[in-house]
Write an enzyme that holds these catalytic residues in place. Structure first.
Site, PDB file in Angstrom:
ATOM      1  N   GLY A 132       0.826  -1.189  -0.042  1.00 11.25           N
ATOM      2  CA  GLY A 132       0.043   0.040   0.234  1.00 11.25           C
ATOM      3  C   GLY A 132       0.777   1.329  -0.013  1.00 11.25           C
ATOM      4  O   GLY A 132       2.007   1.589  -0.281  1.00 11.25           O
ATOM      5  N   GLY A 134       2.546   4.817   1.731  1.00 15.47           N
ATOM      6  CA  GLY A 134       2.919   5.196   2.939  1.00 15.47           C
ATOM      7  C   GLY A 134       4.333   4.707   3.505  1.00 15.47           C
ATOM      8  O   GLY A 134       4.878   4.122   2.546  1.00 15.47           O
ATOM      9  N   GLY A 135       4.827   5.442   4.192  1.00 16.48           N
ATOM     10  CA  GLY A 135       6.177   4.986   4.955  1.00 16.48           C
ATOM     11  C   GLY A 135       6.338   3.468   5.286  1.00 16.48           C
ATOM     12  O   GLY A 135       7.318   3.045   5.006  1.00 16.48           O
ATOM     13  N   MET A 136       5.144   3.013   5.721  1.00 16.01           N
ATOM     14  CA  MET A 136       5.643   1.656   6.403  1.00 16.01           C
ATOM     15  C   MET A 136       5.686   0.417   5.223  1.00 16.01           C
ATOM     16  O   MET A 136       6.624  -0.203   5.125  1.00 16.01           O
ATOM     17  CB  MET A 136       4.395   1.190   7.208  1.00 16.01           C
ATOM     18  CG  MET A 136       4.767  -0.119   8.090  1.00 16.01           C
ATOM     19  SD  MET A 136       4.637  -1.472   7.182  1.00 16.01           S
ATOM     20  CE  MET A 136       2.927  -1.329   6.715  1.00 16.01           C
ATOM     21  N   GLU A 157      -1.698  -2.400  -6.486  1.00 17.80           N
ATOM     22  CA  GLU A 157      -2.428  -1.260  -7.096  1.00 17.80           C
ATOM     23  C   GLU A 157      -1.459   0.003  -7.419  1.00 17.80           C
ATOM     24  O   GLU A 157      -1.351   0.471  -8.207  1.00 17.80           O
ATOM     25  CB  GLU A 157      -3.383  -0.850  -5.848  1.00 17.80           C
ATOM     26  CG  GLU A 157      -4.185   0.448  -6.278  1.00 17.80           C
ATOM     27  CD  GLU A 157      -5.282   0.917  -5.313  1.00 17.80           C
ATOM     28  OE1 GLU A 157      -5.247   1.771  -4.687  1.00 17.80           O
ATOM     29  OE2 GLU A 157      -6.231  -0.012  -4.678  1.00 17.80           O
ATOM     30  N   VAL A 232      -6.556   3.294   9.683  1.00 22.43           N
ATOM     31  CA  VAL A 232      -6.572   4.249  10.647  1.00 22.43           C
ATOM     32  C   VAL A 232      -6.656   3.979  12.209  1.00 22.43           C
ATOM     33  O   VAL A 232      -5.959   4.184  13.072  1.00 22.43           O
ATOM     34  CB  VAL A 232      -7.478   5.682  10.072  1.00 22.43           C
ATOM     35  CG1 VAL A 232      -7.575   6.642  11.301  1.00 22.43           C
ATOM     36  CG2 VAL A 232      -7.238   6.181   8.885  1.00 22.43           C
ATOM     37  N   GLY A 255      -8.206   0.009  -2.977  1.00 16.37           N
ATOM     38  CA  GLY A 255      -8.442  -1.488  -3.416  1.00 16.37           C
ATOM     39  C   GLY A 255      -8.107  -2.250  -2.188  1.00 16.37           C
ATOM     40  O   GLY A 255      -7.824  -3.374  -2.211  1.00 16.37           O
TER      41      GLY A 255
END
Length: 358
Positions: A132, A134-136, A157, A232, A255
């Site tokens: 996905g 983001g940083g992680m 995605e 979140v 997705g």
């Protein structure tokens, strides 16, 4: 987000995999579609660049098509829906060739690293990856790039910096992909400039619409599909909110659910939902992301039946097949220690807590 907060915009509840279909099925066609494209190739095609997504479907129903040519848009090799032919275009705009949006490089936090290390241990050789945004997820990519893993595949995605790191480390061959072997399939690419440089005219890449890449059937057809996404909040039932914080809209459904379901259906597949156990508000107060129930107004992106692995910096749990009290106990075990006693009290009041011998 700002427009939504001011009441000037409203989110349309759309599963990303269905987006091209919405364009094709709507009763009223679009009047005009205008988009940035790469320069026309020798065969008369304008390439959609790093986001095939739904653009071919939009063009099919549009009364007029306008393209703005930008020399900085990478040419992205794809399938049948990667560009539009000049014979279909009504107007061509020669722009100022502004740079396309590039994200700043992210420095992983210690929490990102702690979560990523647990996930990487669960990835086998030959796995097919979805990361996905983001940083992680990018931290996962960086750790994989420095790991002993090999013969990985990509079906995702978003294509981001983490994948470039893995590919340049020689870890991606796609040799064990059941669908699109030896190619890295993605819907859109976003990251630093190195992402756009890597995907430009790269025959290893496969730019494809969301209706193909995010289709649960396509995802499930890949063996060992590893899906890694953020959220979140999560509550003690295992309900996952990834779109809003209370009534505050943060993002869309995307997705995430498609890949959670597809990964679980994949032979050997695993779905991971990750989050830091806490966050600090603007006043410096610490809050738990693991809640008794989701905050009023928070959108349920994935129901409690969909969650498989949930990971924080304090551990990893697999929620599949657990009863309500087992789920509550497992989720509390990966909460921040400062909030565990309060979560136990809430679970007791909710009737989903049973003290075990562990």
């Amino acid at each position: 987000r700002q427009l939504a907060a001011r009441g000037l915009a409203y989110y349309a509840s759309i599963s990303y995999s269905e987006l091209p279909r919405y364009y094709r099925d709507i009763d009223t066609p679009s009047n005009v579609v205008m988009m940035q494209v790469a320069p026309m190739d020798a065969n008369g095609y304008f390439n959609f660049g790093p986001s095939a997504s739904h653009l071919a479907a939009a063009c099919e129903r549009a009364e007029h098509i306008i393209v703005e040519v930008n020399q900085n848009v990478p040419y992205c090799v794809g399938g049948t829906d990667a560009g539009v032919h000049i014979s279909q275009v009504d107007y061509i705009v020669e722009g100022d060739n502004s740079p396309i949006t590039a994200l700043a490089a992210m420095t992983p936090s210690e929490i990102d690293k702690a979560i990523a290390e647990q996930i990487v241990e669960q990835i086998p050789n030959g796995a097919c990856l979805q990361l996905g945004i983001g940083g992680m997820p990018n931290t996962v990519g960086s750790l994989i790039a420095h790991s002993d893993l090999k013969d990985l595949g990509v079906h995702t995605e978003i294509y981001s910096d983490g994948f470039v790191d893995i590919a340049q480390a020689g870890k991606i061959t796609g040799a064990y992909k059941n669908v699109d072997p030896h190619r890295q399939a993605y819907v859109f690419a976003m990251g630093t400039q190195k992402v756009y440089d890597y995907i430009h005219n790269n025959p290893e890449m496969l730019s494809a619409p969301a209706s193909y890449v995010n289709d649960i059937r396509t995802i499930a057809a890949q063996d060992n599909l590893i899906s890694i996404n953020n959220c979140v909040d999560i509550d003690l039932y295992g309900q996952i909110s990834s779109e809003s914080s209370g009534f505050k809209q943060i993002t869309g459904a995307g997705g995430q659910l498609d890949f959670m379901l597809g990964a679980y259906l994949s032979k050997g597949g695993k779905s991971f939902i990750c989050c830091s156990s806490t966050y600090t508000d603007r006043n410096g107060n610490l809050h738990s992301r693991i809640r008794p129930t989701l905050a009023s107004g928070s959108i349920v992106t994935a129901t409690r039946a969909c969650a498989q692995y949930v990971v924080t910096e304090h551990g990893m749990v697999n929620l599949k097949g657990l009863s309500s009290w087992q789920r509550a106990e497992a989720i509390i075990s990966i909460a921040h220690p400062a909030f565990r006693d309060d979560l136990i009290k809430e679970a007791e009041q909710m009737g989903i807590w049973k003290r075990s011998n562990r």
